[in-house]
Design an enzyme around this catalytic site. Sequence first.
Site, PDB file in Angstrom:
ATOM      1  N   CYS A 155       0.823  -1.203   0.000  1.00  0.00           N
ATOM      2  CA  CYS A 155       0.000   0.000   0.000  1.00  0.00           C
ATOM      3  C   CYS A 155       0.867   1.267   0.000  1.00  0.00           C
ATOM      4  O   CYS A 155       1.540   1.557  -0.963  1.00  0.00           O
ATOM      5  CB  CYS A 155      -0.974  -0.056   1.186  1.00  0.00           C
ATOM      6  SG  CYS A 155      -2.368   1.072   1.060  1.00  0.00           S
ATOM      7  N   HIS A 156       0.890   2.032   1.096  1.00  0.00           N
ATOM      8  CA  HIS A 156       1.757   3.197   1.231  1.00  0.00           C
ATOM      9  C   HIS A 156       3.124   2.821   1.796  1.00  0.00           C
ATOM     10  O   HIS A 156       4.014   3.662   1.871  1.00  0.00           O
ATOM     11  CB  HIS A 156       1.108   4.249   2.135  1.00  0.00           C
ATOM     12  CG  HIS A 156      -0.019   4.993   1.494  1.00  0.00           C
ATOM     13  ND1 HIS A 156      -1.273   4.447   1.340  1.00  0.00           N
ATOM     14  CD2 HIS A 156      -0.078   6.238   0.965  1.00  0.00           C
ATOM     15  CE1 HIS A 156      -2.065   5.330   0.759  1.00  0.00           C
ATOM     16  NE2 HIS A 156      -1.367   6.421   0.507  1.00  0.00           N
TER      17      HIS A 156
END
Length: 178
Positions: free
Chosen positions: A111-112
Amino acid sequence: MKDLSGKKILIMATEGFEELELTGPRDLLGEAGAEITIASVDRNPFRGRVKDEPTIWVQPDKLIGEADAADYDALVLPGGVINPDQLRTNEEAIALIKAFDEAQKPLAAICHGPWLLVEADVVKGRKVTSWPSIRTDLKNAGGEVVDKEACTDGHLITSRNPDDVPAFCEAIAAAVAG
């Protein structure tokens, strides 16, 4: 999933991690036999999120500064916006990521979480994926961005979002099992 008995996996996180991106690898890789350790910036419990809403608390097992890449078979970096944004300014966190990369041990970010890979300068020339909003950062860091649930390039493993956790964990298990 491959048998991970005798393998040690470190998950590095702090306040604001995306819940499933920490609990999924912790639980799935743990069920496969891996010993899971959670490292954070301090010894205080920290809270996860689901779509920016606070959820569960997690108690770290050790400080990031106490973790040594030589003691683990892989490093997992959960996402969430807050968690990697805080860790990318932590010198010990970035040094630990670099140590895993230099040792060519599985280094997995979802994800991030790949923001941390950018900060550690380990993306150049590698295929990676992530949450859509940080793909430009990955490109600017020299990465070749692809859109798939789990991307493995050598010892680097990346995924896009919480829906990808099963494929992410399968890729980590395959890399750790050798």
